[in-house]
Structure formats: C-alpha cells, structure tokens
Enzyme design. Sequence first.
Site, PDB file in Angstrom:
ATOM      1  CB  ALA A 269      29.857  41.941  43.548  1.00  0.00           C
ATOM      2  CB  ALA A 270      34.735  43.973  43.011  1.00  0.00           C
ATOM      3  N   PRO A 271      33.690  46.552  41.227  1.00  0.00           N
ATOM      4  CG  PRO A 271      34.102  48.735  40.487  1.00  0.00           C
ATOM      5  CD  PRO A 271      33.938  47.324  40.001  1.00  0.00           C
ATOM      6  N   GLY A 272      31.289  47.246  42.496  1.00  0.00           N
ATOM      7  CA  GLY A 272      30.053  47.360  43.248  1.00  0.00           C
ATOM      8  C   GLY A 272      28.979  48.288  42.693  1.00  0.00           C
ATOM      9  CG  ASP A 331      28.368  42.959  35.605  1.00  0.00           C
ATOM     10  OD1 ASP A 331      28.210  42.838  34.379  1.00  0.00           O
ATOM     11  OD2 ASP A 331      28.912  43.958  36.118  1.00  0.00           O
ATOM     12  CB  CYS A 384      30.264  46.057  29.791  1.00  0.00           C
ATOM     13  SG  CYS A 384      31.895  45.588  30.401  1.00  0.00           S
TER      14      CYS A 384
HETATM   15  C1  LIG Z   1      32.725  43.207  35.005  1.00  0.00           C
HETATM   16  S1  LIG Z   1      33.511  43.142  36.529  1.00  0.00           S
HETATM   17  C2  LIG Z   1      32.171  43.369  37.603  1.00  0.00           C
HETATM   18  C3  LIG Z   1      31.654  44.773  37.725  1.00  0.00           C
HETATM   19  C4  LIG Z   1      30.651  44.922  38.842  1.00  0.00           C
HETATM   20  N1  LIG Z   1      29.549  43.974  38.740  1.00  0.00           N
HETATM   21  C5  LIG Z   1      30.076  46.315  38.962  1.00  0.00           C
HETATM   22  O1  LIG Z   1      28.943  46.556  38.546  1.00  0.00           O
HETATM   23  O2  LIG Z   1      30.768  47.178  39.506  1.00  0.00           O
HETATM   24  C6  LIG Z   1      33.839  41.424  36.674  1.00  0.00           C
HETATM   25  C7  LIG Z   1      34.314  40.972  38.041  1.00  0.00           C
HETATM   26  O3  LIG Z   1      34.279  39.548  38.042  1.00  0.00           O
HETATM   27  C8  LIG Z   1      35.236  39.080  38.951  1.00  0.00           C
HETATM   28  N2  LIG Z   1      35.418  37.633  38.675  1.00  0.00           N
HETATM   29  C9  LIG Z   1      36.007  37.064  37.599  1.00  0.00           C
HETATM   30  N3  LIG Z   1      35.930  35.728  37.666  1.00  0.00           N
HETATM   31  C10 LIG Z   1      35.271  35.428  38.805  1.00  0.00           C
HETATM   32  C11 LIG Z   1      34.886  34.207  39.446  1.00  0.00           C
HETATM   33  N4  LIG Z   1      35.170  33.021  38.895  1.00  0.00           N
HETATM   34  N5  LIG Z   1      34.234  34.281  40.626  1.00  0.00           N
HETATM   35  C12 LIG Z   1      33.952  35.475  41.187  1.00  0.00           C
HETATM   36  N6  LIG Z   1      34.291  36.670  40.631  1.00  0.00           N
HETATM   37  C13 LIG Z   1      34.941  36.637  39.454  1.00  0.00           C
HETATM   38  C14 LIG Z   1      36.421  39.978  38.677  1.00  0.00           C
HETATM   39  O4  LIG Z   1      37.317  40.002  39.770  1.00  0.00           O
HETATM   40  C15 LIG Z   1      35.729  41.335  38.436  1.00  0.00           C
HETATM   41  O5  LIG Z   1      35.709  42.097  39.605  1.00  0.00           O
END
Ligand SMILES: C[S@@+](CC[C@H](N)C(=O)[O-])C[C@H]1O[C@@H](n2cnc3c(N)ncnc32)[C@H](O)[C@@H]1O
Length: 456
Positions: A269-272, A331, A384
């Site tokens: 989810a981060a940064p949200g 995502d 993305c």
């Molecule tokens: C593309 S970014 C997400 C962007 C976010 N959804 C937004 O709209 O702001 C991918 C995220 O996946 C997290 N991530 C990667 N592997 C993960 C896992 N196995 N479980 C949970 N989070 C994970 C990363 O820390 C990163 O923050």
Amino acid sequence: MANKHKIHHSGLSERKSAVPVPGLPARLAAARLLSAVIDKKTSLDGLTDNEHGHPQYLALEMRDRMLVRAILGAALRHRADIERIVERYLDRPLPQNALSLKHLLHVAAAQVLYLDVPDHAAIDLAVTAAKSDPRNQRFSGLVNAILRKLARNADKERAQSSATENIPAWFSHMLIEAYGREKAAKILAAQAIEPPIDISVKSNPEIWAEKLGGHVLFNGTVRLEHVEGAVSDLEGYQQGEWWVQDVAASLPARLLGNIKDKAVADLCAAPGGKTAELAVQGAHVTAIDLSANRLKRLQHNMERLDLKVATWAGNLKDFKPEELFDAVLLDAPCSSTGTIRRHPDILWTKDISDVEKLAKLQLELLVASISLVKIGGLIVFANCSIARQEGEELVDKVLSSRNDITLVPIRDEEVGGRKELLPNGVLRTTPADLEGETPLLSGMDGFFAARFKRIA
Ligand SMILES: C[S@@+](CC[C@H](N)C(=O)[O-])C[C@H]1O[C@@H](n2cnc3c(N)ncnc32)[C@H](O)[C@@H]1O
C-alpha cells in the site's frame, strides 16, 4: 527537439572570495548522484529522499535540491545523446577510469543543452569542480574547451537529439516486442518529455482545477502543467484536499465497484496513493506493506488527508486476518517501467532480468492475495510496468493454473469511457496514450490492471 527547461538555479554570481562557491555543492552533488545511479545502479528516488537521501544531497538547501533533480532528470533522459556529443568533442577517448570526470561533464552538458542555467555558470562551475578534484585537475582546460564548444553549438546538437537513441537496448527490445515499432517510438517520444503533475482530489475537481490553474482529465484527475516551487506549497495540500498521483495510477483503485462500508485490503500500500483513493470511496481500509518506514509515510499522508485506515507492517504472505475481506487491491512491486518519464534512472538501474524476477514475485503475491478475500469478492491486481511479462502474460499464467478465480472484464464506464485502454477487458495504459491538445495535456504513466473474482 527538446527545449531548454526553465528552473530556478544558483549559478555563479559576482563573488569576491573563492569559498564557498555558490552553486558548486549542487553540481558536485549532481555528479556524485549520477555516478551512484550509473555505476552502482542506485535508485534516484532513494538518493533524493528528503529524509533518508544521500548526505551530499541532504546538505543542500531545498532550492539546490530542486536544481540537482532537474540536472539529473535532464542528464538521464538525454543520457545517450550527451554521451555521443561529449565523445565526439573529445580528440581522444577519456581514460577508462575517468568516471568522475565523465559524470562532471555530463552534469554540465545537461545544463548547457537542456536547462535554463546561464552557460557561463554551468561551464565555470564544471571547471571549478574539475580543479577541486586531484583526479581531474589536469583535465580542467579540456572541460572548459569542450563545454564552450557545446554552448556554441547547443541549438544544432539539440535538434539532432533523438528519443529512440536515449535508451538501453534491453528496453527498446522489450517495447518493440510488446507494442510494435510504431507504438514503441510513440512511447519513447512521450517518455522524453518531463511530465506534468497530476493530482487526485477528494472532491470538486473543477473548483481545484480553477484554483490551481489546472485541467480536469477524463476521470476527474486534475493535471497541472507547470508547478513553480514545491507542490506542498500549493493551496489545498496542507489542508489535505488532494494528493499527487498520475491519472493512470488513480484508475485501479476505482475498479472494485461500490466499496462504501466494505472491508478492503490494500496490499503493497505505501506510500498510500491508492489507499487514499479507496478510503475516499468510503471503504474500511487495511493498508499492508512490507516496509515499516514506507508505512509510516503512508500514515503521515493519511493524517494530512484526514482519512482513517488501519495498517499492518509485514509480508502480505504472512498476513492472517481474523476475517476475510470483501475486496483486495494488490499494487505489486514491479519494474516501474511505466514511470520512466518521471523516473528516468530506471532505464539505467534495471534490466530485463528485473522484469523476469519481479513477474515471478508478482505471481506469488497474487496467489497469496486470493486467500485474503471472501468467495465472491473482487481482487484487483495492478502495477506500473509496461512489460507484458508483468501484465498480460501474468494474467494468462494465473488463470491457467488456478480454478478458484475468474477474470471480470473492466467496463468502459469504469475508466471514464476510454475503451481504448481496455484490450481484452484488462487495463493497459502507456505514456503514448491520452491524446490532449498539448504534449503536457497528453500522456499518462504506463499501468496495468486486471480484475478477478474469487469463485471457490
Ligand atoms: C508499487 S509500490 C506501492 C505503491 C502504492 N500502492 C501507492 O499507490 O502509493 C509497492 C510496495 O510494495 C511493498 N511490498 C513489496 N513486497 C511486499 C510484500 N511481500 N508484502 C507487502 N508489501 C510488499 C513495497 O514495500 C512497496 O511499498
């Protein structure tokens, strides 16, 4: 042809004493960060993070940080052109180990060719930078001569620059294979332009477009063509009325139907950006992310936006909720190749092996996500990337290996009527999509989304 890009800069002003030289730390930091991206494949986002970034970057004032980002944007977006020109201007190749000299020349050339920095400032500072480094002192005359010649010929050199030349082979092969030559060329041309800033508003897009001098796009996203200074200084930011998010990135979180009062998990989810999108629609959101630091940033963002969400830090594969969710959004981490116009370093820090590795991880995460949603609930998988391996091919793989989910095609009206973005019922956007009246009103990040229903 690329025009010179207007920025606020600190060039060499009239000065009486030799230290400190205004503008020099910014140029030294730019060369250092360019080296970290090119030689160490470090992500520019991390290096320029305002809290955890590179110490040389953090030592700069905000105005100089903006200058460094503009220089690096130009140096990376036009990397192959700059390399070709600098090599042509040299009587003989630079020594193999003269990497720092090369980065310094590229930083200066990016300013002379593509930024609104006075040529004399860019050149004098490059010469001073060369003189300040024992490895490069003896080349300071050469730096001066090359850059002066470049400044004299800048218009001619810019006219010869070509978007298709400025990319590594792995990326152009991948694009041509996925989209064909014609569309690949359009994607590269769109990618060479520094993109506008899109914002997602909680409500009243027309009013915010008027206040901020922007344009409302097809799904209510407001596009700002130029922002002077920091985005966070614009009206409505501190008040939590909107957040920055490309129009393409705002689409996936709107594909879960009516989620008012429903329990929705935002996985990765981060940064949200998408968490906010879900919460604004009235869902009870649980935001999950592997990175506790990034999740903290998400929490700050939600506080600013006055949105309430629950959070859980950890690997989503280990997440065992007490109750299954009505819907989930995944995502997934990806090659980010759809966002190269915003992050041109991706071209030089990643390669096709990252695409393959990430596609494998995404499949595992998608399979884990299925077990978090109730039977009958929807799963939106998004990322993305513009690589088919991380999108269309992954959907084929998951559908042929699982009988507990089925594809639910996305409908035109769910993406503002843009049916050209929905081949075979999945969402596929690229920087070449969305034709507007001007280059800045055109284009969007590359994104992929597919929607599934859990049926067993
Ligand atoms: C593309 S970014 C997400 C962007 C976010 N959804 C937004 O709209 O702001 C991918 C995220 O996946 C997290 N991530 C990667 N592997 C993960 C896992 N196995 N479980 C949970 N989070 C994970 C990363 O820390 C990163 O923050």
